[in-house]
Design an enzyme around this catalytic site. Structure first.
Site, PDB file in Angstrom:
ATOM      1  N   LYS A  77     -11.629 -19.336  59.035  1.00 26.61           N
ATOM      2  CA  LYS A  77     -10.586 -18.910  58.264  1.00 26.61           C
ATOM      3  C   LYS A  77     -10.816 -19.448  56.809  1.00 26.61           C
ATOM      4  CE  LYS A  77      -7.027 -17.526  60.246  1.00 26.61           C
ATOM      5  NZ  LYS A  77      -6.722 -16.238  60.720  1.00 26.61           N
TER       6      LYS A  77
HETATM    7  C1  LIG Z   1      -8.715 -20.114  66.304  1.00 19.87           C
HETATM    8  C2  LIG Z   1      -8.545 -18.863  65.947  1.00 19.87           C
HETATM    9  N1  LIG Z   1      -8.924 -17.895  66.682  1.00 19.87           N
HETATM   10  C3  LIG Z   1      -8.777 -16.642  66.273  1.00 19.87           C
HETATM   11  C4  LIG Z   1      -8.053 -16.245  65.333  1.00 19.87           C
HETATM   12  C5  LIG Z   1      -7.753 -14.855  64.755  1.00 19.87           C
HETATM   13  O1  LIG Z   1      -8.339 -14.390  63.742  1.00 19.87           O
HETATM   14  P1  LIG Z   1      -7.603 -13.298  62.747  1.00 19.87           P
HETATM   15  O2  LIG Z   1      -6.301 -14.031  62.201  1.00 19.87           O
HETATM   16  O3  LIG Z   1      -8.645 -12.986  61.678  1.00 19.87           O
HETATM   17  O4  LIG Z   1      -7.472 -12.325  63.515  1.00 19.87           O
HETATM   18  C6  LIG Z   1      -7.617 -17.284  64.434  1.00 19.87           C
HETATM   19  C7  LIG Z   1      -6.623 -17.146  63.222  1.00 19.87           C
HETATM   20  O5  LIG Z   1      -5.442 -17.079  63.122  1.00 19.87           O
HETATM   21  C8  LIG Z   1      -7.863 -18.678  65.006  1.00 19.87           C
HETATM   22  O6  LIG Z   1      -7.288 -19.483  64.214  1.00 19.87           O
END
Ligand SMILES: Cc1ncc(COP(=O)(O)O)c(C=O)c1O
Length: 332
Positions: A48
């Site tokens: 992120k």
């Molecule tokens: C630990 C974790 N896994 C997966 C995701 C999913 O990623 P995205 O928000 O880019 O779909 C996030 C983000 O919210 C996350 O913090």
């Protein structure tokens, strides 16, 4: 900088260019080459960081974010960490609004890097004024000189992955990638990477990993937003009770759901069997691709993205008492 010295000017310059690591044991029943894009190598320990920085840069460019402003965001922790690092380097204040389902470590980490943290109840509808979506929006409106990030609908989230994560995967596999498997939350990662990879080679398959208790899979397959699909679940970071604008359903070939128990067990297995100490959604992603193993051929190159670090889950997934309390087996 002296031409012979090698250093970064600040911590946010170290974001990106994470390694691709072959999985050797966990996926041995799969014929294809399975490579993990290990995103905890980012300075905030998650993928992120990439989108947090991009959202800030784009908001600076068009004047939504000005010097001295307060950044406000609803975040389960990882986006908050990325925002915090960029806020420190660039001189902004940060308020993070989160839910009581998240690991306590995530809040402590955010406070450590100077963010103010507000915790909201998880089990209320998104349009309830107590929800973390509504609270973040309200604080954004009430705080003078502030900017509400809104990672769910902010296009710079997807753009970050189109400009960095996607090209890295393409280059690291020398264009040989055939499948990309990833957990879906805001949708930024899957949509940005998918857009880049499909522009390079439309045959590349994009598979999203979803949770039981989330609306994505059914919505993708039927176009129906079914409220009956929504119920509390344990897995953190993926699955939603809303349809974020950042999920581009047309670029996703398939969704696969993984149970909370399997996600937890495979997160622990990643650590024990591969030495990859990753977060909860990473176990879900790996288990999801194993569930889909019949679809892979020998020469396929499968990239699975691991979003964050196990250090955020010490009191949960990596704690035997917590596993027992949730009636999860400790190992299989
Ligand atoms: C630990 C974790 N896994 C997966 C995701 C999913 O990623 P995205 O928000 O880019 O779909 C996030 C983000 O919210 C996350 O913090």
């Amino acid at each position: 900088m002296h031409p012979l010295m090698k250093y970064f000017n600040n911590i946010i310059e170290t974001i990106g260019n994470t390694p691709l690591v072959k999985l050797n044991k966990l996926t041995k029943e799969i014929d294809a080459l399975v490579l993990a894009k290990v995103e905890y190598f980012n300075p905030g320990s998650s993928i992120k960081d990439r989108m947090a920085l991009k959202m800030i840069e784009e908001a600076e460019k068009d004047g939504r974010l000005k010097p001295g402003y307060t950044i406000v965001e609803g975040t389960s922790g990882n986006t908050g960490m990325g925002l915090a690092l960029a806020a420190i380097v660039k001189g902004y204040k940060l308020i993070c609004v989160s839910t009581d389902k998240q690991s306590k470590e995530k809040f402590d980490v955010l406070k450590a890097v100077g963010a103010k943290v507000i915790v909201c109840p998880t089990d209320v509808k998104p349009d309830d004024p107590r929800s973390y979506y509504s609270t973040a929006k309200r604080i954004g409106e009430e705080t003078p000189n502030s900017w509400y990030v809104n990672q769910y609908d902010n296009p710079s989230n997807t753009l970050a992955h189109y400009q960095t994560t996607g090209p890295e995967i393409w280059e690291q596999t020398n264009g040989k990638v055939t499948h990309f498997v990833v957990g879906v939350g805001t949708g930024g990662t899957i949509s940005g990477v998918a857009k880049f990879l499909k522009e390079k080679n439309p045959k590349i398959k994009i598979w999203g990993i979803d949770t039981y208790g989330s609306v994505f899979k059914k919505y993708h397959e039927t176009g129906i937003f079914d409220e009956n699909e929504i119920y509390p679940y344990v897995t953190e970071g993926i699955g939603e009770d809303i349809i974020p604008k950042n999920v581009d359903f047309d670029l996703i070939d398939k969704f696969e759901k993984v149970t909370d128990e399997d996600a937890a067990i495979f997160t622990r297995k990643l650590a024990k069997e591969e030495g990859i100490f990753a977060g909860n959604s990473c176990g879900a992603a790996v288990k999801g691709l194993i569930q889909l193993k019949e679809n892979f051929k020998k020469d396929d190159v499968v990239v699975v993205l691991l979003h964050d670090s196990g250090s955020r889950y010490i009191g949960k997934i990596y704690n035997d008492e917590w596993m027992k309390k949730n009636n999860f087996k400790l190992d299989i």
